[in-house]
Design an enzyme around this catalytic site. Structure first.
Site, PDB file in Angstrom:
ATOM      1  N   TYR A   1       1.342  -1.473  -0.265  1.00 54.79           N
ATOM      2  CA  TYR A   1       0.133  -0.197   0.378  1.00 54.79           C
ATOM      3  C   TYR A   1       0.829   1.589   0.040  1.00 54.79           C
ATOM      4  O   TYR A   1       0.812   2.332  -0.781  1.00 54.79           O
ATOM      5  CB  TYR A   1      -0.635   0.247   1.086  1.00 54.79           C
ATOM      6  CG  TYR A   1      -1.888   1.716   1.478  1.00 54.79           C
ATOM      7  CD1 TYR A   1      -2.909   1.137   1.037  1.00 54.79           C
ATOM      8  CD2 TYR A   1      -1.224   2.395   1.897  1.00 54.79           C
ATOM      9  CE1 TYR A   1      -4.108   3.025   0.208  1.00 54.79           C
ATOM     10  CE2 TYR A   1      -2.101   3.691   2.007  1.00 54.79           C
ATOM     11  CZ  TYR A   1      -3.126   3.625   1.571  1.00 54.79           C
ATOM     12  OH  TYR A   1      -4.037   4.458   1.240  1.00 54.79           O
TER      13      TYR A   1
ATOM     14  N   ASP B   1       9.385 -10.091  31.044  1.00 54.10           N
ATOM     15  CA  ASP B   1       9.468  -8.801  31.730  1.00 54.10           C
ATOM     16  C   ASP B   1       9.437  -7.423  32.592  1.00 54.10           C
ATOM     17  O   ASP B   1      10.283  -6.557  33.125  1.00 54.10           O
ATOM     18  CB  ASP B   1       7.801  -8.566  30.441  1.00 54.10           C
ATOM     19  CG  ASP B   1       7.395  -8.168  29.339  1.00 54.10           C
ATOM     20  OD1 ASP B   1       8.601  -9.001  29.069  1.00 54.10           O
ATOM     21  OD2 ASP B   1       6.353  -8.020  28.925  1.00 54.10           O
TER      22      ASP B   1
END
Ligand code: XMP
Length: 510
Positions: free
Chosen positions: A82, A226
């Protein structure tokens, strides 16, 4: 630090583009197309810009467009799919839609001699996924690739260093796609590859040492990758001014709580408060059978326990969270940006006042967080821990949660995980665990009839957890796990294997 901007038009591979660029040691960041202006882009000093793919047609009134002056900003640009068509459209080329010109999947592309295709064979297999195509490139652009169906599979404007490709160099199905991105980043944008993990660690420690000097810092440690990496990193910067609160809600896997405590307290010498709150959570959960209600109770109670512990510590200036990049990337496909919420227990507590919120891993992908964890010396089993839901085993016990059921499930789950790791499989499933159902069935043990519960084994393969395939585990692994569970775990008389993919099922049972 040199950096590349990934301008997001809503394509599905956008994170992949950033990861590919970063794996070349060039920092890349993703911004929704409607959240950064040409002036801001210039001010930030990006060395190059990638326009991503997207689901729209450039002629669709709702399609995302960009300020055409970007093409004259003097920054090299690579448009993908695109993004390629958008460049053609902005410069008055002709983008067309024809059923017989759409291409999907691996496609042979013929490439010209061009800087973008240096060290790439003239005929290359590329991944295509488009229905619109560029019929006529803009006047200043030259065609540099074509396929049987697509007259302009790539184009470039030499003077302005603007490139467009109809295919997706970022996906592995495009042979030599990484080489093309490398050519763009190094040869065309002039990057030299100065983004190194060791530098990231040193710079973060240095930055937080100065920024947090003399401040009291708190972090909710779950034992997941994390929060563990964030804890060790910040500890290196502020030492004893960091306190980690580890709320053990009693729904962790076998020995998990002890591993977390030993690792952070003994190995790293971090101030760790382990709150053994199993009884408190169990009493709140008594009689509750509805899955979402269980989640809600655990989430709320978690925050309450965390707040209580924090308030005992006196004035806390800073809260650290282990938010990572995929949690914060905004979607560029709509006008209102959607920020993915932290899908975890223990969101930001609302009732405690902190002066500052620090998210040291905000710019990193999961694999980068793991690399940092390894470099910081966090044990392999924590760094490579499979995802584990915040509410823990509570969403793997059907019906009411009791201490007895938790202990039963912990044993069965530990056996299954042990058998998988002993089997030495090259590629482990993305997630694998046991579920305790409330279904009883008749069995026989010795000469006696039994009427025990059923354990389900679940193992899935997935990249993103949005969809998942059930893992084709070897039968002998399943057999060993089943034998051991029925022999070693009291009250279990039957073991079944879940062969449902997602969709229609979810990964967890609740
Ligand atoms: P589902 O069951 O939705 O799971 O297919 C997809 C992924 O999300 C995890 N999961 C959760 N993680 N809190 C979490 O922190 C939750 O309530 C929760 N529910 C599911 C699940 O383990 C899988 O990795």
């Amino acid at each position: 630090m040199e950096k590349i901007l990934i301008l997001d038009f809503g394509g599905q591979y956008n994170q992949l583009i950033a990861r590919r660029v970063r794996s070349e040691h060039v920092y890349a960041e993703i911004k929704p197309y409607n959240r950064i202006s040409v002036d801001e882009i210039k001010k930030e000093g990006y060395k190059g810009i990638v326009f991503t793919g997207g689901p729209h047609s450039v002629y669709d009134p709702a399609s995302p467009h960009y300020d055409p002056s970007i093409l004259n900003a003097g920054i090299p640009i690579l448009g993908i799919c695109y993004g390629d068509q958008l460049i053609a459209f902005m410069e008055n080329g002709i983008v067309s839609s024809a059923d017989n010109s759409s291409e999907y999947g691996k496609t042979t592309v013929n490439l010209s001699d061009n800087a973008l295709f240096r060290n790439v064979p003239e005929t290359n297999i590329c991944w295509m996924s488009h229905s619109d195509f560029i019929k006529t490139p803009p006047a200043s652009f030259k065609i540099i690739a074509y396929t049987d169906k697509c007259p302009c599979a790539a184009m470039y404007d030499e003077k302005r260093s603007i490139y467009g490709v109809q295919f997706h160099p970022e996906v592995t199905h495009t042979e030599h796609g990484t080489q093309m991105l490398r050519n763009f980043v190094f040869d065309i944008c002039g990057c030299c590859g100065d983004w190194k993990m060791d530098d990231f660690i040193d710079q973060s420690i240095d930055k937080y040492r100065k920024q947090l000097e003399g401040k009291k810092v708190i972090l909710a440690l779950s034992g997941g990758v994390d929060s563990s990496v964030a804890a060790v990193l910040i500890h290196k910067a502020v030492g004893d001014n960091l306190t980690c609160v580890f709320v053990d809600h009693g729904m962790l896997r076998k020995d998990e709580g002890n591993l977390v405590e030993q690792t952070f307290s003994s190995k790293f010498g971090i101030n760790l408060i382990r709150v053994n709150a199993e009884d408190r959570f169990l009493s709140k959960l008594a009689g509750v059978t509805e899955p979402e209600k269980k989640r809600k109770i655990i989430g709320e109670e978690f925050i309450r326990v965390f707040e209580e512990e924090a308030s005992k510590l006196g004035k806390i200036h800073v809260l650290v969270q282990g938010t990572i990049y995929p949690d914060v990337i905004e979607s560029g496909s709509g006008d209102s940006a959607v920020i993915k919420s932290h899908h975890n227990v223990g969101g930001l507590p609302e009732n405690i006042m902190f002066d500052e919120l620090i998210e040291p891993l905000r710019s990193l992908f999961k694999d980068e967080v793991r690399e940092i964890g390894t470099r910081l010396g966090i044990p392999h089993e924590l760094v490579w821990r499979q995802p584990f839901p915040g509410p823990g085993l509570a969403v793997r016990i059907i019906g009411e949660i009791t201490k007895e059921k938790l202990d039963t499930l912990r044993e069965a789950d530990a056996i299954f995980r042990e058998e998988i790791s002993k089997s030495g499989q090259e590629v482990l499933p993305s997630q694998y665990f046991a579920v305790l159902t409330d279904m009883r069935s008749v069995g026989v043990m010795g000469d006696a009839r039994t009427y025990g519960k059923t354990i389900v084994l679940r193992a899935v393969k997935t990249d993103d957890f949005m969809t998942a395939e059930w893992a084709r585990l070897p039968f002998d692994v399943l057999e060993r796990a089943s034998n051991r569970i029925t022999n070693e775990v009291k009250g279990i008389s039957r073991v079944v294997y879940d062969i449902t993919s997602k969709p229609p099922a979810t990964v967890e049972w609740e």
